[in-house]
Design an enzyme around this catalytic site. Structure first.
Site, PDB file in Angstrom:
ATOM      1  CG  ASP A 182       9.363   8.208  -4.540  1.00  0.00           C
ATOM      2  OD1 ASP A 182       8.348   8.015  -5.217  1.00  0.00           O
ATOM      3  OD2 ASP A 182       9.430   9.045  -3.610  1.00  0.00           O
TER       4      ASP A 182
ATOM      5  CD  GLU B 218       4.763   6.527  -8.490  1.00  0.00           C
ATOM      6  OE1 GLU B 218       3.564   6.508  -8.201  1.00  0.00           O
ATOM      7  OE2 GLU B 218       5.641   7.032  -7.782  1.00  0.00           O
TER       8      GLU B 218
ATOM      9  CB  CYS C  64       4.534  -2.010   5.305  1.00  0.00           C
ATOM     10  SG  CYS C  64       5.932  -2.562   6.316  1.00  0.00           S
TER      11      CYS C  64
ATOM     12  CB  CYS D 105       4.670  -6.736   6.995  1.00  0.00           C
ATOM     13  SG  CYS D 105       3.646  -5.249   7.187  1.00  0.00           S
TER      14      CYS D 105
ATOM     15  CB  CYS E 299       4.173  -0.784   9.330  1.00  0.00           C
ATOM     16  SG  CYS E 299       3.137  -2.168   8.772  1.00  0.00           S
TER      17      CYS E 299
ATOM     18  CB  CYS F 113       5.640  -5.362  10.826  1.00  0.00           C
ATOM     19  SG  CYS F 113       6.116  -4.016   9.699  1.00  0.00           S
TER      20      CYS F 113
ATOM     21  CG  ASP G 216      10.303  10.814   0.004  1.00  0.00           C
ATOM     22  OD1 ASP G 216       9.138  10.749  -0.425  1.00  0.00           O
ATOM     23  OD2 ASP G 216      10.807  11.847   0.479  1.00  0.00           O
TER      24      ASP G 216
END
Length: 377
Positions: free
Chosen positions: A185, A269, A322, A325, A341, A344, A351
């Site tokens: 990232d 990305e 997330c 999950c 999250c 969960c 990051d």
């Protein structure tokens, strides 16, 4: 794999060689600019398209005119190559890959390209046409004996430094398979955040020298145009720009090589850098980071050494999803660096979570050739 590889070295020509190179740079620059004007005028005045062969014939006639006889004092190869470069520039322009070709400046970077008929290379010394002695080159690495040098480009940057770039027909072998797989990232505070949890600090090469650069540019603006002091001040500015560019390039090469050596699969990305630079608050930092050059280096090194580089859709919600999950939150402000999250209860570093999601998406693309986008979530 058979590839084209360029080996670039610093060189220190003698005073006599500097004179020959200056003349060669000037002749190549003149031919480029003259034929650029010829082609541009022919199109706008007569709607006539002129190509490489027409400009080559025009150059032959030009050399026979008494006022341009000085074009014959240097090797004809770099002058002819300038016309080929002009043809390539127009080809990129018509293919909408670049802007319209612009005129080359006398006080800007200079270059002259020599093909095989205009230089001699015995594996140790390089001798160019019109020169009686070989160039003094500082070889920072060894050119393989099996590599055949096809083109030599001598250049001079705005800081007054000379370089020689030797383009070779070379062969590279894939590296042994690596066990690592990593998602990346890209950011500004940290240049790269890896799915392993490692954060690589941004070098901020321009920011570190920004104040000194501004000071030198203010001094340059006060100097009288055409004076020796202005030329000296201009060289100081150019040298600082060169120092920044060299430091940035060194950082990017070391990091990209390390990632290629350690990982078999690299997921990253895809970013619309040109659009992101339209943000006036972040444009300078984004340009300083040089993400596009980093990705370019990863691309060709992965191809050379048998690695898999996967680009993830820029709209993939890597930060909002997330990594434990799979739940995706609807909104996540940019200033929120940690979040919990709601499904969960996992606490995420924004990051690192994004990097892990990029890796997961990259593995899915690599395994199943899937297209990852928010629609698939």
């Amino acid at each position: 794999m058979d590839i084209k590889r360029a080996y670039r070295f610093r060189c220190y020509p003698t005073s006599g060689q500097e004179v020959i190179l200056a003349r060669t740079f000037g002749c190549a620059r003149f031919a480029y600019n003259h034929m650029l004007r010829l082609r541009t005028d022919a199109w706008f005045e007569r709607q006539e398209r002129i190509g490489y062969h027409e400009t080559s014939a025009a150059l032959t006639k030009l050399k026979k005119q008494p006022e341009f006889v000085w074009l014959n004092e240097v090797s004809s190869v770099p002058v002819q190559q300038a016309l080929r470069h002009l043809q390539t520039a127009f080809g990129n322009f018509f293919a909408k890959r670049a802007k319209h070709p612009s005129f080359k400046r006398k006080d800007g970077p200079q270059a002259a390209e020599y093909t095989a008929s205009a230089f001699k290379w015995d594996g140790k010394a390089l001798k160019l046409a019109k020169m009686t002695a070989p160039l003094d080159i500082r070889f920072s690495r060894t050119i393989p004996r099996a590599a055949k040098v096809t083109t030599v480009t001598v250049s001079k940057d705005a800081a007054g430094r000379y370089f020689v770039s030797m383009l070779c027909d070379d062969t590279v072998s894939a590296k042994p398979d690596a066990a690592g797989k990593v998602g990346i990232d890209l950011g500004l505070t940290h240049f790269a955040i890896l799915s392993t949890g490692e954060k690589i600090a941004a070098p901020n090469t321009f920011r570190k020298h920004e104040a000194k650069l501004a000071k030198l540019q203010r001094r340059l603006a006060k100097k009288q145009k055409g004076s020796a002091r202005r030329a000296k001040a201009k060289r100081k500015v150019a040298r600082l720009h060169a120092k920044v560019a060299d430091a940035r390039r060194d950082f990017l090469h070391k990091l990209s090589t390390r990632l290629i050596n350690e990982n078999q699969v690299i997921a990253i990305e895809s970013l619309a850098v040109a659009n992101m630079q339209k943000n006036r608050h972040l444009a300078k930092s984004i340009s300083d980071a040089s993400w596009s050059e980093f990705v370019r280096q990863l691309e060709y090194k992965a191809q050379w050494y048998g690695r898999t580089l996967v680009g993830i859709d820029r709209w993939y919600p890597s930060s909002k999803r997330c990594s434990d999950c799979g739940h995706t939150v609807s909104k996540l402000a940019l200033n929120v660096r940690e979040w919990v999250c709601p499904e969960c209860g996992t606490i995420h570093d924004r990051d690192i979570n994004a990097a892990r999601n990029v890796l997961a998406a990259g593995l899915a693309v690599s395994a199943h050739r899937e297209s990852i986008s928010p629609v698939c979530i």
